[in-house]
Design a protein around this motif. Structure first.
Motif, PDB file in Angstrom:
ATOM      1  N   TYR A 146      33.179  -7.421  24.948  1.00  0.00           N
ATOM      2  CA  TYR A 146      32.176  -7.076  23.944  1.00  0.00           C
ATOM      3  C   TYR A 146      31.311  -5.918  24.437  1.00  0.00           C
ATOM      4  O   TYR A 146      30.751  -5.962  25.522  1.00  0.00           O
ATOM      5  CB  TYR A 146      31.319  -8.296  23.641  1.00  0.00           C
ATOM      6  CG  TYR A 146      30.266  -8.054  22.585  1.00  0.00           C
ATOM      7  CD1 TYR A 146      30.631  -7.722  21.284  1.00  0.00           C
ATOM      8  CD2 TYR A 146      28.917  -8.172  22.888  1.00  0.00           C
ATOM      9  CE1 TYR A 146      29.675  -7.506  20.304  1.00  0.00           C
ATOM     10  CE2 TYR A 146      27.955  -7.962  21.921  1.00  0.00           C
ATOM     11  CZ  TYR A 146      28.341  -7.628  20.629  1.00  0.00           C
ATOM     12  OH  TYR A 146      27.385  -7.400  19.665  1.00  0.00           O
ATOM     13  N   ARG A 147      31.259  -4.868  23.603  1.00  0.00           N
ATOM     14  CA  ARG A 147      30.461  -3.661  23.870  1.00  0.00           C
ATOM     15  C   ARG A 147      30.949  -2.864  25.074  1.00  0.00           C
ATOM     16  O   ARG A 147      30.308  -1.901  25.476  1.00  0.00           O
ATOM     17  CB  ARG A 147      28.974  -4.007  24.055  1.00  0.00           C
ATOM     18  CG  ARG A 147      28.310  -4.598  22.823  1.00  0.00           C
ATOM     19  CD  ARG A 147      26.846  -4.903  23.097  1.00  0.00           C
ATOM     20  NE  ARG A 147      26.202  -5.498  21.934  1.00  0.00           N
ATOM     21  CZ  ARG A 147      25.626  -4.815  20.953  1.00  0.00           C
ATOM     22  NH1 ARG A 147      25.615  -3.498  21.001  1.00  0.00           N
ATOM     23  NH2 ARG A 147      25.065  -5.433  19.941  1.00  0.00           N
ATOM     24  N   ARG A 148      32.084  -3.237  25.668  1.00  0.00           N
ATOM     25  CA  ARG A 148      32.568  -2.500  26.836  1.00  0.00           C
ATOM     26  C   ARG A 148      33.952  -1.906  26.635  1.00  0.00           C
ATOM     27  O   ARG A 148      34.438  -1.177  27.478  1.00  0.00           O
ATOM     28  CB  ARG A 148      32.597  -3.422  28.056  1.00  0.00           C
ATOM     29  CG  ARG A 148      31.231  -3.841  28.563  1.00  0.00           C
ATOM     30  CD  ARG A 148      31.377  -4.577  29.871  1.00  0.00           C
ATOM     31  NE  ARG A 148      31.991  -3.742  30.893  1.00  0.00           N
ATOM     32  CZ  ARG A 148      32.443  -4.202  32.062  1.00  0.00           C
ATOM     33  NH1 ARG A 148      32.375  -5.502  32.314  1.00  0.00           N
ATOM     34  NH2 ARG A 148      32.980  -3.392  32.944  1.00  0.00           N
ATOM     35  N   GLY A 149      34.595  -2.221  25.528  1.00  0.00           N
ATOM     36  CA  GLY A 149      35.931  -1.684  25.298  1.00  0.00           C
ATOM     37  C   GLY A 149      36.978  -2.413  26.104  1.00  0.00           C
ATOM     38  O   GLY A 149      36.821  -3.572  26.489  1.00  0.00           O
ATOM     39  N   ASN A 150      38.092  -1.712  26.386  1.00  0.00           N
ATOM     40  CA  ASN A 150      39.215  -2.361  27.064  1.00  0.00           C
ATOM     41  C   ASN A 150      39.010  -2.415  28.571  1.00  0.00           C
ATOM     42  O   ASN A 150      38.390  -1.536  29.164  1.00  0.00           O
ATOM     43  CB  ASN A 150      40.518  -1.636  26.719  1.00  0.00           C
ATOM     44  CG  ASN A 150      40.646  -0.310  27.433  1.00  0.00           C
ATOM     45  OD1 ASN A 150      41.190  -0.221  28.522  1.00  0.00           O
ATOM     46  ND2 ASN A 150      40.132   0.762  26.823  1.00  0.00           N
ATOM     47  N   CYS A 151      39.546  -3.465  29.166  1.00  0.00           N
ATOM     48  CA  CYS A 151      39.467  -3.656  30.613  1.00  0.00           C
ATOM     49  C   CYS A 151      40.850  -4.002  31.148  1.00  0.00           C
ATOM     50  O   CYS A 151      41.618  -4.710  30.487  1.00  0.00           O
ATOM     51  CB  CYS A 151      38.493  -4.779  30.961  1.00  0.00           C
ATOM     52  SG  CYS A 151      36.784  -4.444  30.528  1.00  0.00           S
ATOM     53  N   PHE A 152      41.154  -3.529  32.343  1.00  0.00           N
ATOM     54  CA  PHE A 152      42.402  -3.850  33.019  1.00  0.00           C
ATOM     55  C   PHE A 152      42.094  -4.700  34.236  1.00  0.00           C
ATOM     56  O   PHE A 152      41.283  -4.316  35.092  1.00  0.00           O
ATOM     57  CB  PHE A 152      43.140  -2.580  33.436  1.00  0.00           C
ATOM     58  CG  PHE A 152      44.397  -2.842  34.211  1.00  0.00           C
ATOM     59  CD1 PHE A 152      45.558  -3.242  33.565  1.00  0.00           C
ATOM     60  CD2 PHE A 152      44.426  -2.698  35.590  1.00  0.00           C
ATOM     61  CE1 PHE A 152      46.723  -3.491  34.272  1.00  0.00           C
ATOM     62  CE2 PHE A 152      45.584  -2.942  36.312  1.00  0.00           C
ATOM     63  CZ  PHE A 152      46.734  -3.340  35.649  1.00  0.00           C
ATOM     64  N   VAL A 153      42.720  -5.862  34.326  1.00  0.00           N
ATOM     65  CA  VAL A 153      42.541  -6.762  35.464  1.00  0.00           C
ATOM     66  C   VAL A 153      43.845  -6.790  36.251  1.00  0.00           C
ATOM     67  O   VAL A 153      44.871  -7.252  35.743  1.00  0.00           O
ATOM     68  CB  VAL A 153      42.179  -8.183  34.996  1.00  0.00           C
ATOM     69  CG1 VAL A 153      42.022  -9.110  36.194  1.00  0.00           C
ATOM     70  CG2 VAL A 153      40.902  -8.167  34.164  1.00  0.00           C
ATOM     71  N   PRO A 154      43.876  -6.282  37.474  1.00  0.00           N
ATOM     72  CA  PRO A 154      45.125  -6.252  38.245  1.00  0.00           C
ATOM     73  C   PRO A 154      45.522  -7.631  38.737  1.00  0.00           C
ATOM     74  O   PRO A 154      44.676  -8.438  39.117  1.00  0.00           O
ATOM     75  CB  PRO A 154      44.789  -5.323  39.418  1.00  0.00           C
ATOM     76  CG  PRO A 154      43.307  -5.431  39.572  1.00  0.00           C
ATOM     77  CD  PRO A 154      42.756  -5.660  38.192  1.00  0.00           C
ATOM     78  N   THR A 155      46.818  -7.898  38.711  1.00  0.00           N
ATOM     79  CA  THR A 155      47.372  -9.095  39.339  1.00  0.00           C
ATOM     80  C   THR A 155      48.364  -8.698  40.425  1.00  0.00           C
ATOM     81  O   THR A 155      49.139  -9.528  40.895  1.00  0.00           O
ATOM     82  CB  THR A 155      48.078  -9.977  38.289  1.00  0.00           C
ATOM     83  OG1 THR A 155      49.089  -9.211  37.630  1.00  0.00           O
ATOM     84  CG2 THR A 155      47.088 -10.500  37.272  1.00  0.00           C
TER      85      THR A 155
END
Length: 391
Positions: free
Chosen positions: A65-74
């Motif tokens: 929310y309010r931050r756009g897309n995020c990438f979380v590495p695995t």
């Protein structure tokens, strides 16, 4: 001769390096010219992908929310922070591509390869307006429900095994619902990167069918896209090649909770539901003219698996499926205690995020064949492959 034998032996060693640890390939390539030559050879890249059989999950995308897309590495792959594109929201991820949406832009869609950092803008087309709801220019007002269609990105190469289709043609399919004078219609259109155009809109009457705009989509082959209804009792099939739509009614599974479309496994649609600390998995094969048949089901016991105490404190309404990494068999579960993964082969449960994420889009991609700047020496602690970073 001796050198050739050593090189052959090293190829066999390198082929067995974990696909979800691209850092190990980069570090090996930094040791000497001979090793770098082996790893940079297109033949090695093809053999490496064939040996592992399925692209690894490098991480997953989601919206905040309010931050756009995020990438979380695995994995050891890291997406550079300078390319996060916080002004975009991610809609889908498949076949090494991510589909991003930036409302208010002249080219509202972007398709990108996170490893090579290659982007393709897709212009707006007035014909899409009958399928989409445009939320306006203010991203602060954006949420996943502001679009009344579901979007899918997929490889457009015929009979592709998706081990090395990066950089080839792709499709972006939109499937949505429209209510016209009390007649409910399902509509669809597709963008082809080869022609650079959106197709004419097709539609069918579908009384009572409403697209689940926040749900996941599934792709069978390279031409059939499946989108679930909001009620979860049916799915719409969009045949891109033949430009046909059909609605498939899902058989009622009493006492097994809400069926959620996860993706595709072994060429069949995979559904999941959570009930009484059990994960129920159902496979459905779509037939001609909207016919469907349940093929099999499995049950994964969640209660005896870690984190045991956390799972015991949850009710069924607190936990549901939010994503599925195809071909590696990893299901994402949203819980009050954060985001967890369930590995179908081993039954292992892992916590991967603290937040309650409502839609997870795994990013699957081999990093071979995308070599960029290499570390200057064996002692370097940071190196770059394409647009991605290994740390």
């Amino acid at each position: 001769m001796a050198t050739a034998l050593v090189d052959d032996a090293m190829r066999e060693v390198f082929a067995r390096l974990p696909a979800d640890d691209p850092r190990s390939l980069v570090r090996a390539a930094a040791v000497c010219r001979s090793w770098r030559g082996i790893l940079s050879d297109p033949g090695f890249a093809r053999g490496y992908r064939a040996f592992h059989g399925a692209p690894p999950m490098l991480g997953f995308l989601h919206n905040e929310y309010r931050r756009g897309n995020c990438f979380v590495p695995t994995s050891t792959f890291r997406r550079p922070a300078s390319h996060d594109r916080r002004d975009c929201h991610v809609l889908d991820s498949r076949h090494g591509l991510a589909l991003l949406y930036a409302p208010g832009y002249q080219a509202p869609f972007d398709v990108c390869d996170l490893v090579t950092d290659k982007w393709r803008e897709i212009d707006d087309d007035p014909k899409c307006h009958s399928i989409m709801h445009w939320p306006g220019d203010d991203l602060d007002d954006y949420d996943d429900d502001s679009m009344r269609c579901n979007a899918t990105v997929l490889c457009a190469i015929d009979r592709c095994d998706h081990l090395d289709c990066h950089g080839g043609h792709f499709f972006v399919a939109l499937v949505g619902s429209a209510d016209e004078v009390s007649d409910c219609h399902t509509l669809a259109t597709v963008y082809s990167s080869e022609t650079g155009e959106w197709s004419d809109i097709i539609s069918i009457q579908a009384p009572g069918f409403e697209i689940d705009t926040g749900g996941r989509t599934a792709v069978v082959g390279n031409n059939k896209v499946y989108v679930q209804s909001y009620e979860g009792d049916s799915v719409v099939e969009y045949n891109i090649r033949e430009q046909q739509l059909s609605v498939i009614m899902a058989p009622e599974i009493r006492g097994k909770g809400f069926l959620d479309l996860l993706g595709v496994e072994d060429g069949m649609l995979l559904f999941g539901s959570v009930l009484s600390h059990r994960l129920y998995l159902w496979s459905m094969e779509a037939g001609p003219r909207g016919a469907a048949a349940w093929a099999r089901h499995r049950v994964v016991e969640l209660e005896p698996l870690p984190p045991h105490r956390a799972l015991m404190d949850m009710s069924d309404s607190d936990m549901w499926t939010v994503g599925f990494a195809e071909r590696v068999g990893v299901i994402f579960l949203r819980t009050p205690f954060g985001l967890h993964t369930v590995e179908l082969n081993s039954g292992r449960v892992n916590k991967v995020h603290e937040r309650n994420i409502k839609k997870v889009m795994p990013y699957m991609r081999f990093c071979t064949g995308a070599w960029g700047r290499m570390p200057a020496s064996d002692g370097a602690s940071r190196s770059v492959v394409g647009g991605g970073t290994m740390v």
